[in-house]
Design a protein around this motif. Sequence first.
Motif, PDB file in Angstrom:
ATOM      1  N   GLU A 169      10.090  -8.502 -14.214  1.00  0.00           N
ATOM      2  CA  GLU A 169      10.245  -7.785 -12.945  1.00  0.00           C
ATOM      3  C   GLU A 169       9.429  -6.490 -12.952  1.00  0.00           C
ATOM      4  OE1 GLU A 169      13.707  -6.459  -9.738  1.00  0.00           O
ATOM      5  OE2 GLU A 169      14.291  -7.117 -11.750  1.00  0.00           O
ATOM      6  N   GLN A 170       9.359  -5.821 -14.106  1.00  0.00           N
ATOM      7  CA  GLN A 170       8.507  -4.628 -14.206  1.00  0.00           C
ATOM      8  C   GLN A 170       7.063  -4.970 -13.836  1.00  0.00           C
ATOM      9  OE1 GLN A 170       8.714  -2.445 -17.967  1.00  0.00           O
ATOM     10  NE2 GLN A 170      10.791  -3.244 -18.294  1.00  0.00           N
ATOM     11  N   ASN A 171       6.569  -6.054 -14.407  1.00  0.00           N
ATOM     12  CA  ASN A 171       5.181  -6.458 -14.158  1.00  0.00           C
ATOM     13  C   ASN A 171       4.957  -6.825 -12.698  1.00  0.00           C
ATOM     14  OD1 ASN A 171       4.639  -6.090 -16.871  1.00  0.00           O
ATOM     15  ND2 ASN A 171       4.889  -8.262 -17.403  1.00  0.00           N
ATOM     16  N   LYS A 172       5.943  -7.487 -12.099  1.00  0.00           N
ATOM     17  CA  LYS A 172       5.840  -7.893 -10.700  1.00  0.00           C
ATOM     18  C   LYS A 172       5.743  -6.667  -9.790  1.00  0.00           C
ATOM     19  CE  LYS A 172       6.548 -11.293  -7.484  1.00  0.00           C
ATOM     20  NZ  LYS A 172       5.792 -12.558  -7.379  1.00  0.00           N
ATOM     21  N   ILE A 173       6.619  -5.716 -10.001  1.00  0.00           N
ATOM     22  CA  ILE A 173       6.632  -4.485  -9.194  1.00  0.00           C
ATOM     23  C   ILE A 173       5.350  -3.693  -9.411  1.00  0.00           C
ATOM     24  CG2 ILE A 173       7.776  -2.251  -8.869  1.00  0.00           C
ATOM     25  CD1 ILE A 173      10.423  -3.692  -9.633  1.00  0.00           C
ATOM     26  N   SER A 174       4.946  -3.547 -10.669  1.00  0.00           N
ATOM     27  CA  SER A 174       3.749  -2.767 -10.989  1.00  0.00           C
ATOM     28  C   SER A 174       2.504  -3.377 -10.366  1.00  0.00           C
ATOM     29  CB  SER A 174       3.580  -2.669 -12.508  1.00  0.00           C
ATOM     30  OG  SER A 174       4.675  -2.013 -13.097  1.00  0.00           O
ATOM     31  N   SER A 175       2.381  -4.685 -10.432  1.00  0.00           N
ATOM     32  CA  SER A 175       1.218  -5.367  -9.862  1.00  0.00           C
ATOM     33  C   SER A 175       1.157  -5.169  -8.352  1.00  0.00           C
ATOM     34  CB  SER A 175       1.277  -6.858 -10.201  1.00  0.00           C
ATOM     35  OG  SER A 175       0.201  -7.553  -9.596  1.00  0.00           O
ATOM     36  N   TYR A 176       2.312  -5.261  -7.697  1.00  0.00           N
ATOM     37  CA  TYR A 176       2.350  -5.109  -6.241  1.00  0.00           C
ATOM     38  C   TYR A 176       1.952  -3.694  -5.823  1.00  0.00           C
ATOM     39  CZ  TYR A 176       4.193  -5.270  -1.476  1.00  0.00           C
ATOM     40  OH  TYR A 176       4.324  -5.208  -0.115  1.00  0.00           O
ATOM     41  N   LEU A 177       2.503  -2.702  -6.504  1.00  0.00           N
ATOM     42  CA  LEU A 177       2.197  -1.316  -6.142  1.00  0.00           C
ATOM     43  C   LEU A 177       0.783  -0.921  -6.559  1.00  0.00           C
ATOM     44  CD1 LEU A 177       5.620   0.364  -6.850  1.00  0.00           C
ATOM     45  CD2 LEU A 177       4.528   0.038  -4.651  1.00  0.00           C
ATOM     46  N   GLU A 178       0.247  -1.566  -7.577  1.00  0.00           N
ATOM     47  CA  GLU A 178      -1.140  -1.293  -7.960  1.00  0.00           C
ATOM     48  C   GLU A 178      -2.094  -1.754  -6.865  1.00  0.00           C
ATOM     49  OE1 GLU A 178      -4.111  -1.706 -11.809  1.00  0.00           O
ATOM     50  OE2 GLU A 178      -2.331  -2.971 -11.685  1.00  0.00           O
ATOM     51  N   LYS A 179      -1.767  -2.867  -6.219  1.00  0.00           N
ATOM     52  CA  LYS A 179      -2.589  -3.339  -5.100  1.00  0.00           C
ATOM     53  C   LYS A 179      -2.585  -2.318  -3.959  1.00  0.00           C
ATOM     54  CE  LYS A 179      -1.915  -8.281  -6.011  1.00  0.00           C
ATOM     55  NZ  LYS A 179      -1.285  -9.541  -5.526  1.00  0.00           N
ATOM     56  N   ILE A 180      -1.417  -1.762  -3.657  1.00  0.00           N
ATOM     57  CA  ILE A 180      -1.342  -0.727  -2.619  1.00  0.00           C
ATOM     58  C   ILE A 180      -2.129   0.501  -3.050  1.00  0.00           C
ATOM     59  CG2 ILE A 180       0.206   0.815  -1.350  1.00  0.00           C
ATOM     60  CD1 ILE A 180       2.316  -1.350  -1.438  1.00  0.00           C
ATOM     61  N   ASP A 181      -2.039   0.857  -4.326  1.00  0.00           N
ATOM     62  CA  ASP A 181      -2.770   2.012  -4.838  1.00  0.00           C
ATOM     63  C   ASP A 181      -4.279   1.816  -4.682  1.00  0.00           C
ATOM     64  OD1 ASP A 181      -2.161   4.588  -6.437  1.00  0.00           O
ATOM     65  OD2 ASP A 181      -3.858   3.702  -7.503  1.00  0.00           O
ATOM     66  N   LYS A 182      -4.765   0.603  -4.914  1.00  0.00           N
ATOM     67  CA  LYS A 182      -6.194   0.324  -4.743  1.00  0.00           C
ATOM     68  C   LYS A 182      -6.597   0.409  -3.270  1.00  0.00           C
ATOM     69  CE  LYS A 182      -6.820  -2.496  -8.885  1.00  0.00           C
ATOM     70  NZ  LYS A 182      -7.056  -3.851  -9.438  1.00  0.00           N
ATOM     71  N   MET A 183      -5.699  -0.009  -2.385  1.00  0.00           N
ATOM     72  CA  MET A 183      -5.955   0.133  -0.948  1.00  0.00           C
ATOM     73  C   MET A 183      -6.054   1.608  -0.569  1.00  0.00           C
ATOM     74  SD  MET A 183      -3.304  -2.792   0.444  1.00  0.00           S
ATOM     75  CE  MET A 183      -3.478  -2.332   2.171  1.00  0.00           C
ATOM     76  N   ILE A 184      -5.189   2.433  -1.168  1.00  0.00           N
ATOM     77  CA  ILE A 184      -5.233   3.874  -0.916  1.00  0.00           C
ATOM     78  C   ILE A 184      -6.542   4.455  -1.425  1.00  0.00           C
ATOM     79  CG2 ILE A 184      -4.212   6.090  -1.618  1.00  0.00           C
ATOM     80  CD1 ILE A 184      -1.478   4.692  -1.522  1.00  0.00           C
ATOM     81  N   GLN A 185      -6.957   4.026  -2.613  1.00  0.00           N
ATOM     82  CA  GLN A 185      -8.208   4.513  -3.188  1.00  0.00           C
ATOM     83  C   GLN A 185      -9.391   4.150  -2.296  1.00  0.00           C
ATOM     84  OE1 GLN A 185      -9.471   2.715  -6.954  1.00  0.00           O
ATOM     85  NE2 GLN A 185      -9.921   4.772  -7.739  1.00  0.00           N
ATOM     86  N   LEU A 186      -9.402   2.935  -1.782  1.00  0.00           N
ATOM     87  CA  LEU A 186     -10.474   2.494  -0.892  1.00  0.00           C
ATOM     88  C   LEU A 186     -10.465   3.296   0.402  1.00  0.00           C
ATOM     89  CD1 LEU A 186     -12.758   0.521  -0.184  1.00  0.00           C
ATOM     90  CD2 LEU A 186     -11.019  -1.073   0.664  1.00  0.00           C
TER      91      LEU A 186
END
Length: 414
Positions: A169-186
Motif C-alpha cells: 500500500e505504501q508503494n501504491k500511494i507513493s506511485s500515485y502521488l509521484e505522478k501528481i508531483d510530476k504533473m506539478i513539475q511540468l
Amino acid sequence: MSKEKLVPKLRFEGFENNEWIPYKLKNIVRFSKGRGYSKNDLLEQGSPIILYGRMYTNYEIIIRDVDTYAKPKENTIYSKGTEVIVPSSGETAEDIARASFVSKKGIILGGDLNIMHLIENHNPLFLALSISNDDRKKELIRRAQGSSVVHLYNTDLENAVVYFPTLTEQNKISSYLEKIDKMIQLQQSKVNKVKDLKSAYLSEMFPKEGEKYPKKRFEGFTEPWEEYKLKDMGRSLTGLSGKSKKDFGHGEAEFVTYMNVFDNPIAKSTQTAQVEVDENQTEVEYGDIFFTVSSETPNEVGMSSVWLYNRPNVYLNSFCFGFRPTINLNPYYMAYMLRSPEIRKRFILLAQGISRYNISKTKAMELLFPIPSNEEQEKIGQFFKNLDNQISIEEKKLAKLENLKQGYLNDMFV
C-alpha cells in the motif's frame, strides 16, 4: 488512539481491511547529520549539494536534482537515492516542518539537514509524503525550538510518530502521488517558460538610455521614441499623512498598501486596507501611478504600480508617492515600461542609505522615460497584458494541482 483513526479517509480498493501501524521515527530510521557547508562554500561548478531549506528545493517533496554546487570536504555524506531529509533550521517552524525524499544518488547532504535512513523495509518516498501531511506537520511544528531562528534537531524528531500500512500500500500511494508531483513539475515549467519570455521581452522592447529605438519592435512602427522627464508628463501626489496607528483597521475609506505597489505592475483592487474617510487626503484615480520610496535593498526601491479602478475614498499609503499623468499615456504601457530592466536601473541609481534605502521624489520626477506614439504604447501594453494573463492562467492550473496534492496528502495518510 481508537482503531477508527488508524486508517486514512481515502484509500485504494483492496486495502480496506489493513490497519495502519504507528511507529516512532527512531524505531524505523537511522539519523545522521551532514558535514557543515555554508553559502561561502558554493561554487559555479562542482559537486551538487543540498545545503538547507530554500537553498535546495523550494521545499519540494521529491528532490530529483539540484542547481547548487560545492567542493566536497572530508567525511561528506552523499545521497544514495534513499534518504529523507528535514531542514534543521529556518525562520519559522512552518519553514522546517516538512520532509523531502532525495531520489538521486551522489548529492552532497549538507550539515543543516536532519538525514533519515530507513532501517526497515519501508518506502522512503512514503515517509516523506507522510511527514508532509497537515497532521504530521503540526507535530513537527510543536517540536520545533527557538524564536528568531527556529530549529528541529534529530533528537526532536526521534519520538515523532508516523503511521505506515503494508509495503504494497505504501508503494501504491507513493506511485500515485509521484505522478501528481510530476504533473506539478511540468506545470511549473510552463509557468517559468512564460515568465522567462516576459522577462526577455521586457529587456528588448524598450530603448536603452539615450537611444531612440528598441531592439525588438512590432511591425509597422518606425518612428523614433522620445524621452520625457516624469515631471513633464504629470504631477506628483502624496500618500496618507497625519495619521496614527489608531486611525487604521477601520472606517469607510481604503488605502492602497505598500506591498500592493511593490508586488504588482497593475495594482490589485483587493489589496487595500481600511482607514477613516479624510477629506484632507488625496484620493487616487484611474491611471495614477504609484512608486515605493523605501526598501531594505537598493534593487527594490522605486517599484511602480498603476491603479486602474474608479472607486471613491481610496488613498495611497504613506510609504509611497503617486504620479498623475496630464498627457495621454497608455496605463498598461506605463505599467510594464516602468518595470523593465532598463528603467529599474535608473531608479536603483537614486537609492541612498545604509541599513535601509530611500529615493527622493524630487529626483525621481527628473528621471527620463522612453515614450513612443500612443498607438505603439497601446500595442506594447496589450502585449504584456496578454502575457500576464497567460501567466495567471498557468499559475491557476499549478495552484489547482498543488491543492489536489495537498488534499491527497491529508486524506490518504493517517
